[in-house]
Structures are given as structure tokens and as C-alpha cells.
Design an enzyme around this catalytic site. Structure first.
Site, PDB file in Angstrom:
ATOM      1  N   GLU A 108      -3.353   7.714  -4.353  1.00 18.41           N
ATOM      2  CA  GLU A 108      -3.293   6.310  -3.502  1.00 18.41           C
ATOM      3  C   GLU A 108      -3.184   5.276  -4.407  1.00 18.41           C
ATOM      4  O   GLU A 108      -3.643   5.136  -5.432  1.00 18.41           O
ATOM      5  CB  GLU A 108      -4.500   6.088  -2.886  1.00 18.41           C
ATOM      6  N   TYR A 148       0.855  -1.122   0.031  1.00 22.66           N
ATOM      7  CA  TYR A 148       0.034  -0.150   0.125  1.00 22.66           C
ATOM      8  C   TYR A 148       0.841   1.329  -0.202  1.00 22.66           C
ATOM      9  O   TYR A 148       2.015   1.056   0.580  1.00 22.66           O
ATOM     10  CB  TYR A 148      -0.936  -0.029   1.214  1.00 22.66           C
TER      11      TYR A 148
END
Length: 393
Positions: free
Chosen positions: A197, A109
Site C-alpha cells: 500500500e 492512493y
């Protein structure tokens, strides 16, 4: 401005961030054609909506043949996808993104965002990316590493190599991740983003780092210097409500709500206070409106016209405090233009204060606008609620 996955990926690819090979389709037939061009052994068909948690909701599907891709696309396009982030109404699927499936060894992530509480730009990273990252991070301390970044001219600086070392042990992969972090930081600044993101960021079986999904939010206030980015909103019909797009083009922040009292306000803080006063008086606002200081009378006419076009509106409350850059008479002129353009007549409550308030009252009179004059904000809100109830009776 929030971007769809395929838009964010295209922009990030320009900064050297690897993506799966893929294209976007708005019809099932086009999706099948794309799959045949890709010639992959396995495909991923992804619904393009501005919401996460798509896989759990059935918005991400796998296919082995172009025919299966076409079938999946036909099922998704035109449907409404309900995820944990869309609310019960869901989000309409107008396009799908078709990609070659990637063999994943590990999901990471990576994100850069603005921490509003700290007033800092931060990079977030985790060795355990994928679904439910927010929920898992809330339960597992240390799951997400945090690095505060410093804006130095046109660059974001931070110890990316140290952060990469906390995520990956392999030296070669760690170096690659550090480089990728720098590229994401460059994209954040170069694109005037407020959030980038990548989740998941895949580590493939052959040691590559590939962004399987991407989200990006651009700063609306910076779009004036990037017409190419501003055009993405028009090309993708963003936002979903065309009235919001029209308002934005005319220097007005506008959001349609579910109530019946139209609000015309200059200044975001005053608009929020006006909203609360209407609710406290027992009414429901039909919109949020913030007239920017740069708006002209013609811009204001467009914004007021949006309220008049809304069939749910039964009364209008104009709460204006003229400042140095936005005078009361400019707003009054815009209202006059809108009223002449529209044949609709509604009860209007107006509270004027500040720069040129008295002159604005004369402008309203000269334009033949009948209205209820309010001395203070709470009085105006109560009068607007009462007028809406009379119209509904």
C-alpha cells in the site's frame, strides 16, 4: 510479516518506485545528524510503528532545522503512540524515519492486496489519497477504483493504463502512473507480498510521482526462500513478542493471549476450535498454538517451553490429532524434552487421537509426565478449566 515504513520503502525503491530522501534513527542525536546530512529546508520526522493514522496521533511531525528534528525525535523515541489502529495500549516507538519534506500538488492512493472473498489479487487506486481513506471510501461510492489482476508466471497482468486513466487526466502523468503500477505489481510478486500500500502517493508540483508512505505485508510461508527478507524481522525485533519469533523459527505458529490455560494443538482449525471450547467452558486461553506438520520433537519442545515460561499459565490443555505428517508420539516426545528442561510442573490435560495415539501415551508415561486423560475435546477443555481454577485457589 508486516514491515515498518522504512523497510517497505527500501524494498520498493529497488523496483524503481521513487521515495523521498531519508534515513532511520534510533536516537535523537542520530536523527539530528541525519537532518544535517540531508540539508533540507523542511523535514518530516515519522514514528516507526506498525499502525496507520500516525499523523492524527502526533506520530508525524514537521521541522525546519536539524535542532527541531532532534527535539521531535527525542519526544517520539521511547514514547507509546496510540492511534485508531493500535488499540488503547498503543505501540512503542523505537525508531523514527527522517525525510526531506515534499511539496505536494495532489495525493493519490495505490495498493495491491488479496481479496479473500473473491479469491483474486486486486489493485486499488484513488485520485484522493491520504488520511481516513477507508472511512471516506465507505461513504463515497466510486472513490476507490478496483482492477482485478491475473498471475501469469512471475508477472501480475492487468490493464494498468486504463486504471491510470481513471485516476489522472494529464497524459504524461497518466503514463508515469501506469509504469509505477506495473512496478508495484512486480514488487508484489517478487517479494512474495500479500499487501502493498502506498498512501499517499504524491503528485509533486513538478510532475513527479513519489511514495510518501508505504506499508507492506510479506507472506510468512515464503520466507524460507528469502533469508534476506526473513532477516528483517530479526533486525527490527519483529514481532514485538520475542516468543512469537522463537516459535516461528521452530515451525510453530504461536500468539500469546491474556488467559491462564496454555494450549498445545496441531492444526490451525483444531486450535481455533480448542480455543472456543475453553472459552465455552468458562476459561481463557493463554495462547494460540498451531504446530506445523514439519515440526520435529525439538521444535515442539521449544513451543511447549514457551507455555511453561509464561507465569500466567495455571494449566495446560494438549489437544492433538495425529495425521500423516505429524504423529502424536512426536508431540509427546517434544513435551517430554520440555518438561525435563523446565523445573515447572503444572496440571496437564491431554486428548490424543489419530496416528500413534496409543504409542504417544506410552511415551508420556516413559517420560514421567502425569496428566489427566480426556476422551473428547469438550471434556478436555472443561477439565483444563477446572484444573486452572484449582491452581488459582
Amino acid at each position: 510479516m508486516d514491515l515498518f515504513e522504512h523497510q517497505a520503502k527500501r524494498l520498493l525503491a529497488d523496483y524503481g518506485i521513487a521515495m523521498p530522501v531519508g534515513e532511520t534513527a534510533r536516537t535523537a542525536d542520530k536523527a539530528g545528524q541525519i537532518a544535517r546530512r540531508l540539508g533540507a529546508s523542511t523535514y518530516v520526522v515519522k514514528a516507526q510503528v506498525l499502525a496507520g493514522d500516525r499523523k492524527k496521533a502526533g506520530g508525524i511531525r514537521f521541522a525546519s532545522t536539524p535542532g527541531e528534528v532532534e527535539t521531535a525525535a527525542a519526544q517520539l523515541i521511547g514514547s507509546t503512540l496510540v492511534t485508531s489502529q493500535t488499540g488503547g495500549a498503543g505501540a512503542p516507538v523505537e525508531a523514527v524515519h527522517i525525510e526531506e519534506a515534499v511539496k505536494v500538488a495532489q495525493n493519490l492512493y495505490l495498493a495491491i492486496t488479496v481479496d479473500k472473498r473473491a479469491g483474486r489479487i486486486v489493485m486499488l487506486a484513488s485520485k484522493s489519497g491520504g488520511g481516513d481513506i477507508e472511512e471516506r471510501a465507505s461513504k463515497e461510492a466510486g472513490l476507490v477504483e478496483r482492477l482485478e489482476l491475473k498471475l501469469a508466471g512471475p508477472k501480475l497482468e492487468g490493464d494498468f493504463d486504463v486504471l491510470a486513466g481513471k485516476i489522472l487526466a494529464d497524459e504524461r502523468l497518466r503514463a508515469g502512473l501506469g509504469t509505477l503500477m506495473r512496478n508495484v505489481a512486480a514488487a508484489f510478486v517478487g517479494l512474495d507480498a500479500t499487501q502493498v500500500e502506498i498512501n499517499p502517493l504524491a503528485v509533486t508540483s513538478d510532475g513527479q510521482l513519489i511514495a510518501l508512505d508505504a506499508k507492506m505485508t510479506l507472506d510468512d510461508n515464503a520466507l524460507f526462500r528469502r533469508p534476506d527478507l526473513s532477516a528483517l524481522r530479526v533486525a527490527s525485533k519483529l514481532p514485538a513478542d520475542p516468543a512469537e519469533l522463537e516459535a516461528d523459527e521452530h515451525q510453530i505458529n504461536y500468539l500469546r493471549l491474556d488467559g491462564d490455560i496454555g494450549l498445545v494443538v496441531n492444526g490451525a482449525g483444531l486450535a481455533l476450535a480448542t480455543h472456543d471450547l475453553v472459552v465455552d467452558a468458562g476459561g481463557q486461553p493463554a495462547n494460540f498454538m498451531d504446530i506445523r506438520t514439519t515440526a520435529t520433537s525439538l521444535d515442539i519442545a521449544h513451543g511447549f517451553g514457551l507455555i511453561l515460561k509464561n507465569p500466567a499459565v495455571r494449566a495446560v490443555y494438549v489437544n492433538v490429532h495425529g495425521g500423516g505428517m505429524q504423529r502424536c508420539d512426536t508431540i509427546a516426545e517434544g513435551m517430554g524434552i520440555a518438561m525435563r528442561r523446565s523445573g515447572r510442573r503444572l496440571p496437564i490435560v491431554i486428548r490424543l487421537a489419530g496416528n500413534n495415539a496409543a504409542f504417544a501415551a506410552m511415551v508420556l508415561k516413559n517420560n514421567g509426565i502425569d496428566y489427566i486423560d480426556a476422551d473428547d475435546m469438550a471434556e478436555g477443555a472443561a477439565a483444563a478449566v477446572a484444573a486452572a481454577r484449582r491452581e488459582a485457589a
